[in-house]
Design a protein around this motif. Structure first.
Motif, short mmCIF file in Angstrom:
data_model
loop_
_atom_site.label_atom_id
_atom_site.label_comp_id
_atom_site.label_asym_id
_atom_site.label_seq_id
_atom_site.Cartn_x
_atom_site.Cartn_y
_atom_site.Cartn_z
N MET A 1 43.40 115.49 51.40
CA MET A 1 44.27 114.68 50.64
C MET A 1 44.41 113.52 51.27
O MET A 1 44.61 112.31 50.55
N LYS A 2 44.42 113.48 52.46
CA LYS A 2 44.44 112.26 53.42
C LYS A 2 43.46 111.36 52.94
O LYS A 2 43.45 110.02 53.09
N LYS A 3 42.33 112.00 53.19
CA LYS A 3 40.94 111.22 52.79
C LYS A 3 40.89 110.43 51.40
O LYS A 3 40.48 109.33 51.32
N GLN A 4 41.65 111.32 50.52
CA GLN A 4 41.56 110.72 49.01
C GLN A 4 42.60 109.63 49.11
O GLN A 4 42.30 108.72 48.47
N ARG A 5 43.70 109.74 49.78
CA ARG A 5 44.74 108.58 49.81
C ARG A 5 43.85 107.17 50.58
O ARG A 5 44.16 106.24 49.80
N ILE A 6 43.22 107.56 51.55
CA ILE A 6 42.54 106.31 52.43
C ILE A 6 41.69 105.74 51.19
O ILE A 6 41.58 104.45 51.18
N PHE A 7 40.77 106.73 50.67
CA PHE A 7 39.76 105.85 49.43
C PHE A 7 40.55 105.28 48.43
O PHE A 7 40.04 104.27 48.04
N ASN A 8 41.75 105.75 47.98
CA ASN A 8 42.71 104.91 47.07
C ASN A 8 42.96 103.67 47.63
O ASN A 8 43.05 102.55 46.64
N ILE A 9 43.39 103.47 48.77
CA ILE A 9 43.92 102.48 49.26
C ILE A 9 42.85 101.14 49.54
O ILE A 9 43.12 100.13 49.15
N ILE A 10 41.84 101.80 49.95
CA ILE A 10 40.63 100.89 50.30
C ILE A 10 39.72 100.29 49.02
O ILE A 10 39.05 99.38 49.12
N GLN A 11 40.06 101.25 47.95
CA GLN A 11 39.08 100.55 46.84
C GLN A 11 39.95 99.40 46.09
O GLN A 11 41.15 99.17 46.21
N ILE A 12 39.36 98.55 45.47
CA ILE A 12 39.77 97.10 45.04
C ILE A 12 40.17 97.33 43.69
O ILE A 12 39.48 97.81 42.83
N GLY A 13 41.21 96.41 43.34
CA GLY A 13 41.54 96.20 41.80
C GLY A 13 42.67 97.43 41.23
O GLY A 13 42.83 97.12 40.35
N ASN A 14 43.30 98.06 42.35
CA ASN A 14 44.42 99.17 41.71
C ASN A 14 45.75 98.43 42.30
O ASN A 14 46.09 98.61 43.22
N LYS A 15 45.99 97.80 40.86
CA LYS A 15 47.24 96.90 40.80
C LYS A 15 48.57 97.88 41.19
O LYS A 15 49.52 97.55 41.18
N GLU A 16 48.36 99.26 40.44
CA GLU A 16 49.55 100.04 40.36
C GLU A 16 49.83 100.36 41.71
O GLU A 16 51.14 101.05 42.01
N ASP A 17 48.88 100.47 42.77
CA ASP A 17 49.25 101.12 43.99
C ASP A 17 49.63 100.08 44.93
O ASP A 17 49.00 99.02 45.30
N ILE A 18 50.70 99.77 45.47
CA ILE A 18 51.28 98.86 46.07
C ILE A 18 50.83 98.59 47.52
O ILE A 18 50.30 97.66 48.05
N VAL A 19 50.57 99.89 48.17
CA VAL A 19 49.85 99.58 49.29
C VAL A 19 48.32 99.20 49.29
O VAL A 19 47.81 98.62 49.96
N SER A 20 47.58 99.79 48.29
CA SER A 20 46.34 99.44 47.95
C SER A 20 46.01 97.81 47.80
O SER A 20 45.24 97.02 48.25
N ARG A 21 47.13 97.41 46.99
CA ARG A 21 47.19 95.80 46.70
C ARG A 21 47.45 95.16 48.10
O ARG A 21 46.83 94.07 48.02
N ALA A 22 48.33 95.90 48.78
CA ALA A 22 48.65 94.98 50.14
C ALA A 22 47.42 94.93 50.92
O ALA A 22 47.22 94.02 51.82
N PHE A 23 46.96 95.88 50.88
CA PHE A 23 45.54 96.13 51.81
C PHE A 23 44.50 95.10 51.48
O PHE A 23 43.92 94.24 51.99
#
Length: 320
Positions: A1-23
């Motif tokens: 789950m931790k690996k999946q979360r990191i993957f979701n964060i570093i992927q580009i263009g996910n506007k729904e994820d605030i952390v991913s967008r901040a990254f």
């Protein structure tokens, strides 16, 4: 789950994820800072500040290295249909992987190729992608992909005219300017500047035949430049006409429609139509692939780059 979360964060263009967008914003800022430091290091009067600039550059490169390692670590999630080793290898030889590598290595091993860091600017464009069909960047790349054969043909025409004009100007000007037009390829620069209407003027014909050829080449250049421009413009018109047609059809037939762009690593990539987990009350209406509309039969396999149009009767939305 931790690996999946990191993957979701570093992927580009996910506007729904605030952390991913901040990254994404953070990486964009680091890229700009890295390039800005590289520019400042070209000013000799700023030499007293070079140690500080080197330190800032080192910090940004470390951040790039961490991001690069995380992308390698999560490559199997980016390419779920491949084994871990094959997924890592595919990422390493992908465009993003090569750009990342060439922007990191020069700092440590190839100081003479430090300009490779400018490749990091390319990644800024990836940060503006939106997971939707109507994103401006997605439209541009879609049109370029659809019209790639026509654009390639126009480039071939440019090269042929460039070679022909270079040979022609050689025979017209060699006797009058033997030092300027030494051989058939010495007129390439003149051909490029004339054919593409740059008009640099450091090499120019002085004979009547050469000037006539220059006039003809300049006129041909206007037409040649217009060819790819017209192709791309027509592609945009076709794209928006297609969107408008689908929209009007949906409105006239009282059908609600959703579009899903299957990007690289999307969960639908590689699945058959009957295996898609579509929302309730929605069914695949059409699959757009390379500018063609495909009937979504159950056996049709979804590929990366496809656009799946889902349709449902608006009755369901009023009932529920």
């Amino acid at each position: 789950m931790k690996k999946q979360r990191i993957f979701n964060i570093i992927q580009i263009g996910n506007k729904e994820d605030i952390v991913s967008r901040a990254f994404d914003i953070f990486i964009a800022a680091v890229i700009i800072l890295n390039v800005f430091v590289m520019v400042l290091q070209t000013f000799s009067n700023l030499s007293p500040y070079f140690p500080i600039l080197d330190a800032v550059a080192l910090v940004t490169i470390i951040i790039f290295c961490i991001e690069y390692v995380l992308r390698i670590w999560t490559a199997d999630l980016l390419y779920p249909n491949l084994s871990k080793k094959k997924a890592i290898l595919k990422f390493l030889v992908s465009f993003d992987g090569i750009v990342d590598l060439f922007t990191i290595l020069p700092f440590f091993f190839l100081s003479g190729f430090i300009a490779f860091r400018i490749l990091r600017v390319v990644r800024i464009f990836h940060l503006f992608r939106i997971n939707g069909q109507y994103d401006s960047f997605a439209v541009i790349f879609s049109v370029l992909h659809e019209k790639k054969n026509q654009i390639l043909s126009s480039i071939v025409i440019v090269l042929i005219l460039m070679l022909a004009s270079s040979i022609g100007i050689y025979y017209a000007e060699h006797n009058a300017q033997p030092n300027v037009f030494e051989n058939a390829f010495s007129g390439i620069w003149w051909s490029v500047s004339t054919l593409l209407t740059v008009g640099y003027g450091d090499i120019f014909p002085i004979t009547t035949a050469g000037r006539i050829m220059g006039i003809c080449t300049a006129f041909l250049g206007v037409g040649v430049v217009a060819i790819p421009t017209g192709i791309i413009s027509a592609g945009f018109v076709e794209h928006y006409s297609r969107v408008k047609m689908l929209t009007n059809f949906a409105r006239d037939e009282h059908i609600d429609m959703l579009t899903v762009r299957v990007s690289d690593g999307h969960c639908w990539s590689g699945l058959r139509v009957d295996e898609l987990g579509v929302p309730e009350h929605f069914l695949p209406a059409v699959v757009m692939r390379d500018g063609e509309a495909l009937i979504p039969v159950n056996e049709l396999q979804i590929k990366t780059g496809d656009t799946v149009v889902l349709a449902a009767d608006s009755y369901f939305f009023h009932a529920y």
